[in-house]
Write a protein that holds these residues in place. Sequence first.
Motif, PDB file in Angstrom:
ATOM      1  N   SER A 191       0.837  -1.203   0.000  1.00 34.42           N
ATOM      2  CA  SER A 191       0.000   0.000   0.000  1.00 34.42           C
ATOM      3  C   SER A 191       0.874   1.256   0.000  1.00 34.42           C
ATOM      4  O   SER A 191       2.083   1.198   0.248  1.00 34.42           O
ATOM      5  CB  SER A 191      -0.887   0.014   1.247  1.00 34.42           C
ATOM      6  OG  SER A 191      -0.090   0.214   2.404  1.00 34.42           O
ATOM      7  N   LEU A 192       0.225   2.382  -0.252  1.00 38.84           N
ATOM      8  CA  LEU A 192       0.931   3.661  -0.236  1.00 38.84           C
ATOM      9  C   LEU A 192       1.558   3.930   1.132  1.00 38.84           C
ATOM     10  O   LEU A 192       2.666   4.462   1.230  1.00 38.84           O
ATOM     11  CB  LEU A 192      -0.029   4.787  -0.627  1.00 38.84           C
ATOM     12  CG  LEU A 192       0.580   6.178  -0.766  1.00 38.84           C
ATOM     13  CD1 LEU A 192       1.682   6.190  -1.817  1.00 38.84           C
ATOM     14  CD2 LEU A 192      -0.496   7.194  -1.109  1.00 38.84           C
ATOM     15  N   ALA A 193       0.871   3.551   2.188  1.00 39.85           N
ATOM     16  CA  ALA A 193       1.411   3.742   3.544  1.00 39.85           C
ATOM     17  C   ALA A 193       2.688   2.934   3.743  1.00 39.85           C
ATOM     18  O   ALA A 193       3.656   3.419   4.337  1.00 39.85           O
ATOM     19  CB  ALA A 193       0.358   3.349   4.586  1.00 39.85           C
ATOM     20  N   TRP A 194       2.707   1.687   3.253  1.00 42.18           N
ATOM     21  CA  TRP A 194       3.912   0.864   3.328  1.00 42.18           C
ATOM     22  C   TRP A 194       5.050   1.522   2.565  1.00 42.18           C
ATOM     23  O   TRP A 194       6.192   1.561   3.035  1.00 42.18           O
ATOM     24  CB  TRP A 194       3.643  -0.524   2.724  1.00 42.18           C
ATOM     25  CG  TRP A 194       3.211  -1.555   3.716  1.00 42.18           C
ATOM     26  CD1 TRP A 194       1.939  -1.910   4.034  1.00 42.18           C
ATOM     27  CD2 TRP A 194       4.072  -2.380   4.508  1.00 42.18           C
ATOM     28  NE1 TRP A 194       1.949  -2.905   4.979  1.00 42.18           N
ATOM     29  CE2 TRP A 194       3.238  -3.211   5.286  1.00 42.18           C
ATOM     30  CE3 TRP A 194       5.454  -2.489   4.637  1.00 42.18           C
ATOM     31  CZ2 TRP A 194       3.753  -4.147   6.176  1.00 42.18           C
ATOM     32  CZ3 TRP A 194       5.960  -3.429   5.514  1.00 42.18           C
ATOM     33  CH2 TRP A 194       5.105  -4.237   6.280  1.00 42.18           C
ATOM     34  N   LYS A 195       4.739   2.024   1.374  1.00 40.36           N
ATOM     35  CA  LYS A 195       5.780   2.638   0.558  1.00 40.36           C
ATOM     36  C   LYS A 195       6.320   3.904   1.222  1.00 40.36           C
ATOM     37  O   LYS A 195       7.532   4.155   1.200  1.00 40.36           O
ATOM     38  CB  LYS A 195       5.234   2.949  -0.832  1.00 40.36           C
ATOM     39  CG  LYS A 195       4.968   1.688  -1.644  1.00 40.36           C
ATOM     40  CD  LYS A 195       4.322   2.006  -2.978  1.00 40.36           C
ATOM     41  CE  LYS A 195       4.027   0.726  -3.748  1.00 40.36           C
ATOM     42  NZ  LYS A 195       3.297   0.971  -4.999  1.00 40.36           N
ATOM     43  N   ALA A 196       5.436   4.690   1.829  1.00 35.53           N
ATOM     44  CA  ALA A 196       5.877   5.891   2.540  1.00 35.53           C
ATOM     45  C   ALA A 196       6.788   5.521   3.703  1.00 35.53           C
ATOM     46  O   ALA A 196       7.805   6.169   3.949  1.00 35.53           O
ATOM     47  CB  ALA A 196       4.671   6.692   3.028  1.00 35.53           C
ATOM     48  N   ALA A 197       6.418   4.453   4.419  1.00 30.73           N
ATOM     49  CA  ALA A 197       7.260   3.984   5.522  1.00 30.73           C
ATOM     50  C   ALA A 197       8.609   3.502   4.997  1.00 30.73           C
ATOM     51  O   ALA A 197       9.653   3.748   5.622  1.00 30.73           O
ATOM     52  CB  ALA A 197       6.547   2.868   6.282  1.00 30.73           C
ATOM     53  N   ALA A 198       8.607   2.830   3.855  1.00 33.16           N
ATOM     54  CA  ALA A 198       9.863   2.355   3.261  1.00 33.16           C
ATOM     55  C   ALA A 198      10.766   3.526   2.898  1.00 33.16           C
ATOM     56  O   ALA A 198      11.986   3.470   3.103  1.00 33.16           O
ATOM     57  CB  ALA A 198       9.569   1.500   2.029  1.00 33.16           C
ATOM     58  N   VAL A 199      10.184   4.603   2.373  1.00 31.41           N
ATOM     59  CA  VAL A 199      10.975   5.790   2.047  1.00 31.41           C
ATOM     60  C   VAL A 199      11.587   6.367   3.320  1.00 31.41           C
ATOM     61  O   VAL A 199      12.784   6.690   3.356  1.00 31.41           O
ATOM     62  CB  VAL A 199      10.111   6.851   1.327  1.00 31.41           C
ATOM     63  CG1 VAL A 199      10.859   8.182   1.229  1.00 31.41           C
ATOM     64  CG2 VAL A 199       9.716   6.359  -0.063  1.00 31.41           C
ATOM     65  N   ALA A 200      10.793   6.475   4.376  1.00 28.92           N
ATOM     66  CA  ALA A 200      11.301   7.013   5.648  1.00 28.92           C
ATOM     67  C   ALA A 200      12.420   6.136   6.200  1.00 28.92           C
ATOM     68  O   ALA A 200      13.471   6.644   6.628  1.00 28.92           O
ATOM     69  CB  ALA A 200      10.164   7.131   6.656  1.00 28.92           C
TER      70      ALA A 200
END
Length: 196
Positions: free
Chosen positions: A22-31
């Motif tokens: 999900s987008l939330a997972w991807k945002a967490a991966a970026v962080a």
Amino acid sequence: MSPVSANAKPSLFSPLNLQARSLAWKAAAVAIGTVVLALASYIEVPLVPVPVNMQTLAVTLIGALYGWRLGGLTVVAWLIEAAMGLPVLSGGAAGAHHFVGPTAGYLFAFPLVAAMTGFLAEKGWNGTRPLLAFVSMLAGNALCLALGGAWLAVVIGFDAALQAGVLPFVLGGALKSALAAALLLAFSRATPNRAA
């Protein structure tokens, strides 16, 4: 749906499988990726004008594990953090002035390096093919040295840039490429049903 497509295994390049998250997972991966890059920046051998550190190892791995889009975006996010004054560059350095100084070429090369290794990983140059993964990482390090050295040559001259900003990093780049390929292989073996 045909029997062939029903039983076909999706073509995954990374054990992280971020492209299906999900987008939330991807945002967490970026962080998380920006934190990894910052930590890698603190592991260094201080040389002048360009220190040796583990940034290129982290950049190439993030590219290979995240893919070209998310990997490149993660590195750009890290560079934005640096420009905003967060101490995430080599040895805790920060500030926009680094983007016009001797190391600017290397910094601007990093998103391209991550995108290239990510693209190659998506094409099969990943942990399931260690030799190709090594070549991909080696190409990433070479691209970084070429672009970084080219900018440094503008600042201090070609011969000085070659001696100070390229040649001292060739062996380290090869060693970091081998380590990155080995780490990709380990990730892939740890989750053999996730990467192909």
